[in-house]
Design a protein around this motif. Structure first.
Motif, PDB file in Angstrom:
ATOM      1  N   ALA A   1     -20.125 -53.345  -4.862  1.00 33.15           N
ATOM      2  CA  ALA A   1     -21.489 -53.872  -4.940  1.00 33.15           C
ATOM      3  C   ALA A   1     -21.747 -54.698  -6.195  1.00 33.15           C
ATOM      4  N   THR A   2     -20.965 -54.474  -7.246  1.00 29.81           N
ATOM      5  CA  THR A   2     -21.251 -55.116  -8.536  1.00 29.81           C
ATOM      6  C   THR A   2     -20.551 -56.457  -8.731  1.00 29.81           C
ATOM      7  N   THR A   3     -19.739 -56.876  -7.783  1.00 28.48           N
ATOM      8  CA  THR A   3     -19.083 -58.186  -7.887  1.00 28.48           C
ATOM      9  C   THR A   3     -19.310 -58.971  -6.606  1.00 28.48           C
ATOM     10  N   SER A   4     -19.161 -60.288  -6.698  1.00 24.95           N
ATOM     11  CA  SER A   4     -19.407 -61.144  -5.551  1.00 24.95           C
ATOM     12  C   SER A   4     -18.347 -60.912  -4.478  1.00 24.95           C
ATOM     13  N   PRO A   5     -18.675 -61.226  -3.223  1.00 22.30           N
ATOM     14  CA  PRO A   5     -17.667 -61.088  -2.159  1.00 22.30           C
ATOM     15  C   PRO A   5     -16.399 -61.886  -2.419  1.00 22.30           C
ATOM     16  N   TRP A   6     -16.528 -63.060  -3.047  1.00 20.53           N
ATOM     17  CA  TRP A   6     -15.361 -63.893  -3.278  1.00 20.53           C
ATOM     18  C   TRP A   6     -14.432 -63.256  -4.310  1.00 20.53           C
ATOM     19  N   ASP A   7     -15.015 -62.765  -5.409  1.00 19.90           N
ATOM     20  CA  ASP A   7     -14.209 -62.103  -6.425  1.00 19.90           C
ATOM     21  C   ASP A   7     -13.628 -60.799  -5.899  1.00 19.90           C
ATOM     22  N   THR A   8     -14.436 -60.074  -5.139  1.00 22.47           N
ATOM     23  CA  THR A   8     -13.962 -58.810  -4.590  1.00 22.47           C
ATOM     24  C   THR A   8     -12.789 -59.033  -3.649  1.00 22.47           C
ATOM     25  N   ALA A   9     -12.881 -60.038  -2.786  1.00 23.18           N
ATOM     26  CA  ALA A   9     -11.796 -60.326  -1.846  1.00 23.18           C
ATOM     27  C   ALA A   9     -10.503 -60.626  -2.587  1.00 23.18           C
ATOM     28  N   ARG A  10     -10.581 -61.416  -3.657  1.00 30.35           N
ATOM     29  CA  ARG A  10      -9.380 -61.754  -4.428  1.00 30.35           C
ATOM     30  C   ARG A  10      -8.758 -60.497  -5.045  1.00 30.35           C
ATOM     31  N   VAL A  11      -9.599 -59.680  -5.662  1.00 27.29           N
ATOM     32  CA  VAL A  11      -9.098 -58.477  -6.325  1.00 27.29           C
ATOM     33  C   VAL A  11      -8.516 -57.500  -5.314  1.00 27.29           C
ATOM     34  N   ARG A  12      -9.224 -57.307  -4.222  1.00 29.18           N
ATOM     35  CA  ARG A  12      -8.768 -56.303  -3.264  1.00 29.18           C
ATOM     36  C   ARG A  12      -7.507 -56.758  -2.527  1.00 29.18           C
ATOM     37  N   GLU A  13      -7.361 -58.055  -2.327  1.00 30.80           N
ATOM     38  CA  GLU A  13      -6.100 -58.539  -1.762  1.00 30.80           C
ATOM     39  C   GLU A  13      -4.945 -58.250  -2.717  1.00 30.80           C
ATOM     40  N   GLU A  14      -5.135 -58.542  -3.993  1.00 33.78           N
ATOM     41  CA  GLU A  14      -4.084 -58.273  -4.975  1.00 33.78           C
ATOM     42  C   GLU A  14      -3.746 -56.786  -5.018  1.00 33.78           C
ATOM     43  N   GLU A  15      -4.779 -55.946  -4.995  1.00 35.02           N
ATOM     44  CA  GLU A  15      -4.538 -54.509  -5.045  1.00 35.02           C
ATOM     45  C   GLU A  15      -3.830 -54.020  -3.789  1.00 35.02           C
ATOM     46  N   GLN A  16      -4.186 -54.591  -2.638  1.00 32.20           N
ATOM     47  CA  GLN A  16      -3.523 -54.170  -1.409  1.00 32.20           C
ATOM     48  C   GLN A  16      -2.057 -54.568  -1.399  1.00 32.20           C
ATOM     49  N   ARG A  17      -1.758 -55.741  -1.880  1.00 30.07           N
ATOM     50  CA  ARG A  17      -0.359 -56.156  -1.938  1.00 30.07           C
ATOM     51  C   ARG A  17       0.433 -55.245  -2.879  1.00 30.07           C
ATOM     52  N   ALA A  18      -0.175 -54.857  -3.989  1.00 27.83           N
ATOM     53  CA  ALA A  18       0.494 -53.948  -4.923  1.00 27.83           C
ATOM     54  C   ALA A  18       0.681 -52.567  -4.302  1.00 27.83           C
ATOM     55  N   GLY A  19      -0.330 -52.084  -3.579  1.00 25.79           N
ATOM     56  CA  GLY A  19      -0.222 -50.793  -2.926  1.00 25.79           C
ATOM     57  C   GLY A  19       0.833 -50.788  -1.840  1.00 25.79           C
ATOM     58  N   ALA A  20       0.887 -51.854  -1.065  1.00 22.30           N
ATOM     59  CA  ALA A  20       1.884 -51.953   0.002  1.00 22.30           C
ATOM     60  C   ALA A  20       3.293 -52.010  -0.577  1.00 22.30           C
ATOM     61  N   GLU A  21       3.458 -52.722  -1.673  1.00 24.48           N
ATOM     62  CA  GLU A  21       4.775 -52.791  -2.314  1.00 24.48           C
ATOM     63  C   GLU A  21       5.194 -51.413  -2.827  1.00 24.48           C
ATOM     64  N   ALA A  22       4.240 -50.685  -3.425  1.00 25.37           N
ATOM     65  CA  ALA A  22       4.551 -49.358  -3.960  1.00 25.37           C
ATOM     66  C   ALA A  22       4.959 -48.384  -2.866  1.00 25.37           C
ATOM     67  N   ILE A  23       4.395 -48.563  -1.686  1.00 26.23           N
ATOM     68  CA  ILE A  23       4.664 -47.637  -0.589  1.00 26.23           C
ATOM     69  C   ILE A  23       5.882 -48.042   0.234  1.00 26.23           C
ATOM     70  N   GLY A  24       6.389 -49.254  -0.044  1.00 27.44           N
ATOM     71  CA  GLY A  24       7.590 -49.706   0.640  1.00 27.44           C
ATOM     72  C   GLY A  24       7.348 -50.531   1.886  1.00 27.44           C
ATOM     73  N   ALA A  25       6.124 -51.010   2.091  1.00 27.85           N
ATOM     74  CA  ALA A  25       5.827 -51.825   3.270  1.00 27.85           C
ATOM     75  C   ALA A  25       6.570 -53.153   3.199  1.00 27.85           C
ATOM     76  N   ALA A  26       6.857 -53.699   4.388  1.00 28.71           N
ATOM     77  CA  ALA A  26       7.617 -54.951   4.463  1.00 28.71           C
ATOM     78  C   ALA A  26       6.767 -56.159   4.087  1.00 28.71           C
ATOM     79  N   GLY A  27       5.455 -56.052   4.213  1.00 21.36           N
ATOM     80  CA  GLY A  27       4.579 -57.169   3.900  1.00 21.36           C
ATOM     81  C   GLY A  27       3.157 -56.868   4.313  1.00 21.36           C
ATOM     82  N   VAL A  28       2.242 -57.779   3.966  1.00 21.83           N
ATOM     83  CA  VAL A  28       0.816 -57.624   4.271  1.00 21.83           C
ATOM     84  C   VAL A  28       0.291 -58.937   4.837  1.00 21.83           C
ATOM     85  N   GLU A  29      -0.452 -58.855   5.932  1.00 25.47           N
ATOM     86  CA  GLU A  29      -1.137 -60.012   6.498  1.00 25.47           C
ATOM     87  C   GLU A  29      -2.635 -59.715   6.581  1.00 25.47           C
ATOM     88  N   PHE A  30      -3.455 -60.769   6.394  1.00 29.62           N
ATOM     89  CA  PHE A  30      -4.909 -60.642   6.473  1.00 29.62           C
ATOM     90  C   PHE A  30      -5.433 -61.562   7.572  1.00 29.62           C
TER      91      PHE A  30
END
Length: 253
Positions: free
Chosen positions: A62-91
């Motif tokens: 709620a405290t950041t704009s949708p555009w900034d949030t989308a960028r951050v959450r995409e980066e975090e998801q890619r990092a989480g997927a890499e940590a868990i061993g996923a082959a890749g992430v698509e949006f």
């Protein structure tokens, strides 16, 4: 039918005679919260699992704009997927909070199924309630879960979404299992005793989102990955021989 399903019935072992899966969810972090221990176990065993996210989670902080949030959450998801061993992430870029079940979402998921040709689909809870029937499941999860079930059939039929043929995406009939995470009608489970620490590490990669949960009267309990994931796995353990586990409603095709 579902109302008569015993909530105390013992859970069966999930089948693991497959090699390739597509895990479909509405938002970044959903898969780590709902099936992270299982995905970590399976990737450690050499299975190929790709993430497919309907949105970038732009409405989640709620405290950041949708555009900034989308960028951050995409980066975090890619990092989480890499940590868990996923082959890749698509949006897929559907809008967070107002994802609609319909032909556009079905087509997008069906196209991904045809691209990745999974034997297993990992899908979200499409029911109105979470396990225990004590909390209402959010609309985005229900829409994506139901569309994933529909897309499994769509992906197999040549003349549904024929435009996909023009993209070189031939029908795929190789799905053998659909596993619904966090279903109130779970039938099977996965022992996550050894893989849960990896899932916790992967969920911690969503640190900006987790920080935003602190002080939230509804979701603050979810801000601590270790406590939350361990607590959820402990609840399932009562139906799975005392072993830490994640539960799924399994459809065998």
């Amino acid at each position: 039918m579902y109302e008569d399903t015993p909530l105390t019935e013992s859970l069966q072992d999930m089948p693991e005679d497959w090699d390739r899966a597509l895990a479909v969810a509405a938002h970044p972090d959903d898969l780590e919260y709902e099936a992270g221990g299982s995905i970590a176990r399976w990737t450690a065993a050499g299975k190929e699992i790709t993430y497919l996210l309907a949105s970038r989670g732009e409405g989640g902080i709620a405290t950041t704009s949708p555009w900034d949030t989308a960028r951050v959450r995409e980066e975090e998801q890619r990092a989480g997927a890499e940590a868990i061993g996923a082959a890749g992430v698509e949006f897929l870029d559907h809008m967070d909070g107002v994802i609609e079940h319909g032909t556009r979402l079905r087509r997008d998921i069906a196209a991904a199924i045809r691209r990745h040709r999974p034997e297993m689909l990992i899908a979200q809870n499409h029911h109105y309630f979470w396990p225990g029937r004590m909390a209402l499941n959010m609309a985005d999860h229900r829409a994506v879960g139901l569309a994933t079930l529909d897309a499994a059939r769509d992906a197999a039929i040549r003349w549904i979404f024929p435009e996909l043929l023009g993209q070189g995406l031939e029908p795929w009939t190789g799905i053998r299992y659909i596993a619904i995470s966090c279903s109130p009608y779970a039938t099977h489970a996965v022992d996550v005793t050894e893989s849960l620490p990896v899932a916790i590490t992967a969920l911690r990669k969503h640190h900006v989102y987790l920080d935003a949960l602190v002080g939230d009267p509804i979701s603050e309990d979810m801000a601590d990955p270790e406590a939350w994931l361990t607590g959820q796995a402990t609840l399932v353990s009562a139906r799975y021989g005392g072993r830490l586990a994640e539960a799924f409603e399994l459809f065998q095709l």
